[in-house]
Design a protein around this motif. Structure first.
Motif, short mmCIF file in Angstrom:
data_model
loop_
_atom_site.label_atom_id
_atom_site.label_comp_id
_atom_site.label_asym_id
_atom_site.label_seq_id
_atom_site.Cartn_x
_atom_site.Cartn_y
_atom_site.Cartn_z
N ASN A 157 0.86 -1.20 0.00
CA ASN A 157 0.17 -0.05 -0.04
C ASN A 157 0.83 1.21 -0.04
OD1 ASN A 157 -3.08 0.77 2.00
ND2 ASN A 157 -2.02 1.81 0.27
N LEU A 158 1.93 1.31 0.83
CA LEU A 158 2.91 2.27 0.94
C LEU A 158 3.69 2.43 -0.21
CD1 LEU A 158 4.08 2.09 4.69
CD2 LEU A 158 2.41 3.55 3.72
N TYR A 159 4.08 1.36 -1.10
CA TYR A 159 4.71 1.50 -2.18
C TYR A 159 3.68 2.18 -3.34
CZ TYR A 159 7.49 0.24 -6.28
OH TYR A 159 8.33 0.38 -7.40
N GLY A 160 2.51 2.06 -3.32
CA GLY A 160 1.55 2.35 -4.34
C GLY A 160 1.16 3.75 -4.05
N ILE A 161 1.25 4.21 -2.79
CA ILE A 161 1.06 5.53 -2.55
C ILE A 161 2.30 6.35 -2.93
CG2 ILE A 161 1.12 7.26 -0.67
CD1 ILE A 161 -0.65 5.24 0.97
N ALA A 162 3.45 5.87 -2.64
CA ALA A 162 4.53 6.63 -3.05
C ALA A 162 4.69 6.71 -4.75
CB ALA A 162 6.07 5.82 -2.83
N GLN A 163 4.39 5.55 -5.39
CA GLN A 163 4.40 5.50 -6.88
C GLN A 163 3.38 6.74 -7.41
OE1 GLN A 163 6.87 3.54 -8.30
NE2 GLN A 163 6.43 4.93 -9.99
N LEU A 164 1.83 6.18 -7.04
CA LEU A 164 1.08 7.22 -7.44
C LEU A 164 1.15 8.70 -7.20
CD1 LEU A 164 -1.86 4.67 -7.02
CD2 LEU A 164 -0.98 5.33 -9.26
#
Length: 196
Positions: A157-164
């Motif tokens: 989830n954190l990876y996705g937040i960072a990327q998006l």
């Protein structure tokens, strides 16, 4: 070439790779370009890193080392003895997102499947302390759950937040001007609502 010269050139090649991935991203990390910027022949890196994956792994290892140091420092600053596990997870999550957004190329490199799977230079082992800390804290916050799975889902989830966030997508879809509310929402989703 002496042993110290050899180690210093090896370190210089990694330093140049870190600078290059930070400034230009993963796509810029060719052996030839790293050699050029280090001021050595294009074949020189192969003496220290027989494969491209080994050099990329050494560069990514630096990223994990820095991320671990930032996470530890962030937790120390809030006083690990005084803050509960959820507060420490929140601080760790913020440190992760700050790192990912300030080091986009390195962040992308660190989680490349081919590097982690090949495990060149023990890259998986370099990544484990950060994840182990997260698993430990999640286990304290959610003793009812499989801490590794919850920590893995939270990390994703954190990876996705960072990327998006880096792409500007989340700002557009949520209207948020800071990722802090997204971090809180992710923590609520994985750890349950924060007790007030």
């Amino acid at each position: 070439m002496s042993m110290s010269d050899s180690l210093s050139l090896r370190t210089r090649l990694i330093d140049v790779g870190v600078e290059l991935v930070t400034a230009e991203g993963v796509h810029a990390l060719s052996l030839r370009e790293i050699a050029r910027r280090a001021g050595v022949s294009h074949g020189a890196p192969r003496r220290y890193f027989p494969t491209h994956l080994e050099l990329l792994s050494a560069i990514a290892r630096r990223g994990f080392t820095e991320l671990a140091a930032r996470g530890s420092q962030a937790i120390e600053e809030i006083g690990p003895g005084t803050a509960g596990p959820r507060a420490r997870i929140a601080v760790l999550g913020r440190a992760y997102l700050d790192f990912a957004l300030a080091n986009r190329g390195m962040h992308e490199l660190m989680f490349r499947h081919d590097l982690l799977e090949s495990n060149k230079l023990g890259l998986r082992e370099a990544s484990l302390p950060v994840f182990a800390l997260l698993v430990d804290l999640v286990g304290q916050a959610r003793p009812d759950a499989d801490a590794r799975l919850v920590a893995g889902a939270l990390l994703a989830n954190l990876y996705g937040i960072a990327q998006l966030w880096a792409w500007g997508s989340l700002q557009l879809t949520t209207g948020a001007d800071d990722f802090a509310p997204l971090l809180r929402t992710a923590l609520d989703a994985h750890l349950g609502p924060e007790e007030r």
